[in-house]
Design an enzyme around this catalytic site. Structure first.
Site, mmCIF file in Angstrom:
data_model
loop_
_atom_site.group_PDB
_atom_site.id
_atom_site.type_symbol
_atom_site.label_atom_id
_atom_site.label_comp_id
_atom_site.label_asym_id
_atom_site.label_seq_id
_atom_site.Cartn_x
_atom_site.Cartn_y
_atom_site.Cartn_z
ATOM 1 N N SER A 133 38.718 35.733 43.006
ATOM 2 C CA SER A 133 39.416 34.673 43.552
ATOM 3 C C SER A 133 40.194 36.252 44.753
ATOM 4 O O SER A 133 39.917 36.887 44.889
ATOM 5 C CB SER A 133 40.778 35.196 42.352
ATOM 6 N N TYR A 146 45.822 40.059 36.268
ATOM 7 C CA TYR A 146 45.162 38.731 37.072
ATOM 8 C C TYR A 146 44.874 39.336 37.924
ATOM 9 O O TYR A 146 43.117 39.684 38.488
ATOM 10 C CB TYR A 146 45.633 37.624 37.443
#
Length: 244
Positions: A133, A146
């Site tokens: 990501s 995350y």
């Protein structure tokens, strides 16, 4: 081409399944969501194996690989895509949530990659594509667990690329905002619209666009590419907008 997709029953993963099936690959899908797997089987009959397993459960993943071994001689491509996120301000974040996100996104990726890589190294070739990501490359408020998990995955990718070369290539795709069920669950329509305005291309990404990058990285056209992270974010991070 024999392809394993983790987290393949929805979102980016299911787009990867559809793309590789369309390209003529043999595809196995590993996911923890029984209902989503059943729906994928109904709507995408081209996938050959549906494997119900949680990537954090090593024994469950090993059992899934045993099924793959029984069906195929080896695995050519691993799309290491399973992941979750929890939107939680750092001062309020709990250890349980932190551990859960890292367990799925980083430890789970390690478990699956190791089992796949052992088979690829024995066969003498293979490709691993991790789904990272942009959040693993820049700061993103309210997503400490995350962000950390995806940053760890990027570094794991570099390490595996060195250790597994020259037989196995390992790369990471780093999407920006992509419209998936996970995003829709975390953001209101107003919040999604606000984020669209921060992307230079003025829209969110499509799962199929991430799948297209995975198809390229798995192909012979990418034969000289390993240990790299490929950002697919509509230009969002070009000016540091991802941290806004």
């Amino acid at each position: 081409m024999r392809v394993l997709v983790t987290g393949g029953a929805s979102g980016i993963g299911s787009a990867m399944v559809r793309r590789f099936v369309a390209d003529g690959a043999q595809v196995a899908v590993l996911d923890w969501d029984k209902d989503a797997l059943r729906e994928l089987d109904a709507t995408n009959p081209g996938s050959e194996l549906s494997l119900l397993a949680d990537v954090t459960d090593q024994q469950g993943v090993e059992d899934a690989f045993s099924r793959i071994d029984a069906a195929w001689d080896s695995i050519d491509v691993l799309l290491n895509n399973a992941g979750i996120s929890i939107r939680d301000p750092f001062l309020d974040a709990g250890l349980e949530e932190w551990n859960h996100v890292l367990s799925v996104n980083l430890t789970g990726a390690f478990i699956v990659a190791q089992l796949a890589a052992r088979r690829m190294m024995k066969a003498g070739s293979g490709v691993i594509v991790n789904t990272g990501s942009v959040s693993g490359m820049v700061g993103m408020p309210n997503y400490g667990s995350y962000n950390a998990s995806k940053a760890g995955l990027i570094e794991l990718t570099k390490t595996l690329a060195l250790e597994l070369a020259p037989a196995v290539r390992v790369n990471t795709i780093c999407p920006g905002y992509v419209l998936t069920p996970m995003q829709e669950a975390e953001y209101t329509p107003e919040m999604l619209h606000e984020r669209e305005q921060k992307v230079p291309l003025r829209r969110l990404g499509k799962p199929a666009e991430i799948a297209a990058m995975a198809a390229f990285l798995a192909s012979p056209d990418a034969a000289f590419i390993t240990g790299q992270s490929f950002v697919v974010d509509g230009g969002e991070s070009a000016g540091g907008l991802a941290s806004a």
